[in-house]
Design an enzyme around this catalytic site. Sequence first.
Site, PDB file in Angstrom:
ATOM      1  N   ASN A 196     -11.849  -3.708   0.100  1.00  0.00           N
ATOM      2  CA  ASN A 196     -10.948  -3.518   1.190  1.00  0.00           C
ATOM      3  C   ASN A 196     -11.052  -3.830   2.253  1.00  0.00           C
ATOM      4  OD1 ASN A 196      -8.171  -3.596   2.384  1.00  0.00           O
ATOM      5  ND2 ASN A 196      -8.527  -1.311   3.151  1.00  0.00           N
ATOM      6  N   GLU A 197     -11.402  -3.104   3.472  1.00  0.00           N
ATOM      7  CA  GLU A 197     -11.627  -3.937   4.978  1.00  0.00           C
ATOM      8  C   GLU A 197     -13.280  -3.334   4.862  1.00  0.00           C
ATOM      9  OE1 GLU A 197      -9.205  -1.764   7.620  1.00  0.00           O
ATOM     10  OE2 GLU A 197      -8.039  -3.194   7.842  1.00  0.00           O
TER      11      GLU A 197
ATOM     12  N   CYS B 102      -6.341   0.915   2.620  1.00  0.00           N
ATOM     13  CA  CYS B 102      -7.434   1.803   2.604  1.00  0.00           C
ATOM     14  C   CYS B 102      -7.224   2.850   1.504  1.00  0.00           C
ATOM     15  CB  CYS B 102      -7.645   3.114   4.220  1.00  0.00           C
ATOM     16  SG  CYS B 102      -7.799   1.666   5.599  1.00  0.00           S
TER      17      CYS B 102
ATOM     18  N   GLU C 142       1.045  -1.500  -0.077  1.00  0.00           N
ATOM     19  CA  GLU C 142      -0.079  -0.208   0.130  1.00  0.00           C
ATOM     20  C   GLU C 142       0.605   1.157   0.090  1.00  0.00           C
ATOM     21  OE1 GLU C 142      -2.455   0.697   3.033  1.00  0.00           O
ATOM     22  OE2 GLU C 142      -3.402   2.154   1.961  1.00  0.00           O
TER      23      GLU C 142
HETATM   24  O1  AHR Z   1      -2.165  -1.451   7.040  1.00  0.00           O
HETATM   25  C1  AHR Z   1      -2.557  -0.292   7.436  1.00  0.00           C
HETATM   26  C2  AHR Z   1      -4.052  -0.302   7.077  1.00  0.00           C
HETATM   27  O2  AHR Z   1      -4.979  -1.105   8.242  1.00  0.00           O
HETATM   28  C3  AHR Z   1      -4.581  -0.512   5.922  1.00  0.00           C
HETATM   29  O3  AHR Z   1      -4.854   0.682   4.537  1.00  0.00           O
HETATM   30  C4  AHR Z   1      -6.004  -0.870   6.218  1.00  0.00           C
HETATM   31  O4  AHR Z   1      -6.595  -1.971   4.831  1.00  0.00           O
HETATM   32  C5  AHR Z   1      -6.009  -1.378   7.514  1.00  0.00           C
HETATM   33  O5  AHR Z   1      -6.702  -0.981   8.524  1.00  0.00           O
END
Ligand code: AHR
Length: 658
Positions: free
Chosen positions: A375-376, A244, A49
């Site tokens: 993603n999350e 994120c 990321e």
């Molecule tokens: O790894 C950092 C962040 O942690 C990532 O962007 C997210 O997916 C998670 O909350």
Amino acid sequence: MKKYILALCTAVFYLPAYSQSNSAEKVYTIEAGKIKAHVQPTMYGIFFEDINMGADGGVYAELVKNRSFEFKEPLMGWNELKEGGANGSILILNRGAVNPDNPKFIHVTSKSVKGYGLSNEGFHGMGIKKDDQYNFSVLAKQAMGSNVSLQIELINSKGEVIGSTSVTPSSKEWKKYAASFTAKETEPKATLKVLLKGAGSIDLDMVSLFPQDTWKQRPGGLRADLVQKLADMKPGFLRFPGGCIVEGRELDTRYQWKKTIGDVANRRMIINRWNTEFAHRPAPDYYQSFGLGFLEYFEIAEDIGASPLPIINCGMACQFNTCELVPVNQLGPYVQDALDLIEFANGSILTKWGKKRAGLGHPAPFNLKMLGVGNEQWGEQYIERYKIFEKAIHAKYPQIKLVSSLGPFPGGDIFNFANETFRKLKASILDEHYYASPKWFLQNVKRYDNYDRNGPKIFAGEYAAQSVSTGSPENKNNWECAMAEAAFMTGLERNADVVSMASYAPLFANVEGWQWTPDLIWFDNLRSYGTPNYYVQQLYSLNKGTDVVPLTLNNETVTGQDGCFGTAALDMHTHELIIKMVNTGKEEQSADFVVNGIKMGSTGTMTLLQSDDLTSVNSLDKPLTVSPLKSEILFNDNHVKLRLKPYSFSVIRVKMAD
Ligand code: AHR
């Protein structure tokens, strides 16, 4: 790979195979003939990321910050120069109506024959290496009646010129000009001067400086030392671009892959969501140039032998931030982006997006097999949107495996709802995240022992032990955390029939530009180092084997008895048995490993990662404080007695005799 071997070789010394220990000897049994699970080639991979200046200011080797004046403060990173009393002026012009992807540029007027211009500070300075070649380029347009040329100088921290060149823009239309030079000195914090020679006016954009020595020598490419660290892990997959960052704080700043391919001058720069995320780590100069875009991500994956795993936005902005949603009846373009991405990766050159890929210099497909939807994400809104993506993607590409998110936590209501729902939907791969204490990692080593063996596969997509607490800027990549991860990973491997992929997160951090800690690999402008956690990941990946076999103590799996955790696997490619043992206790343990079912050879190796001090960390100055040491061991009639050092992770490899 070369660097890893070197690190091991310089550190190799040979220990006696048999040695004494105070603790009572334990007999561990390995049933090498009883295969329990097949280890997927994807098992240990990388989560990438653009956080902590991982891309811009990191692996993307561009040295000029805000090269196209697109930051909100268009002169951020730049200074006006008036050397020797020179005079002139600058204007930022916006041609957004005709060039929405690269609207701003600078109009520079010098009223002096020399000394007026600009300097760029780089990303916490520019890392320059003696005798390396540097490639300068700029988009320029001479004003009517002007004939200025540009003097380019790299300046060290003493104010001396350590490299220079010049370019003479000739056209009254936008045109690219380039020149190269060799640096005379190494300097971690150089700045770049762009000085006008002659009075007159000129428009400048995409002012750029790259080292020639990038990964695979690709022009405008990536930092070779950082990509090498990834290659040295021999990762099974590369997840990108996050994180994120896929979601954006709001939908406008979500990741849009189509805007990250083609000419870098036309990849629309946007703010990086980590610019403002943490009040305690503000990063006002953190933007995304997308110089590292989707073609480059696919290329890195291909270069390092990792299966690509892109994650796409599913019509949801980050639920920790704005949680903006695209109405379900307006998801069409988002779904189309996903379908087009698969065509971009895999389509023949006769398809629209396959042709695009070929036009960008990569006619061969990338063999994409997996795609993450969101993603999350969590909640009903996610499920609703996921179903729409799933239906459309599988209607056209039934063979593509989708990764579904189980949210940010490893348990609780959000997790349980997603887990139950996706299992009912017969999802392929579930993405679990855990940022937790080292204790949690030790306590959860049996997490997957009772998972449904016929259900979806598990992707431990983001995890890292947090020495203080999740998100704390005080978190350290210390040995206690790395060792806890090593212990936990025995549980991933023992359950390789359920867990098919795992990746530590985040990956990269600039020592001067980070927002989130801990991270796997840290770097400054010239150097980088792997944390103890990096070496844990690397040892697992390089020693993953192909088939898990039972390793027991008194007929029980080795899941923390006297602080020891273990797993064993065969490598059918190299005909070796691999044993991994983590001793989390402060006492040395004597262990006798007895192998049944397969005749073993007599010599093997033991690679040890260890520190007596749980707070040990690696650093730029001491990168190998906690790093692998390799020694020879002797097997005698299918068994070996070893000392498991206090606070240690040992990887034992021995050839099978037949
Ligand atoms: O790894 C950092 C962040 O942690 C990532 O962007 C997210 O997916 C998670 O909350």
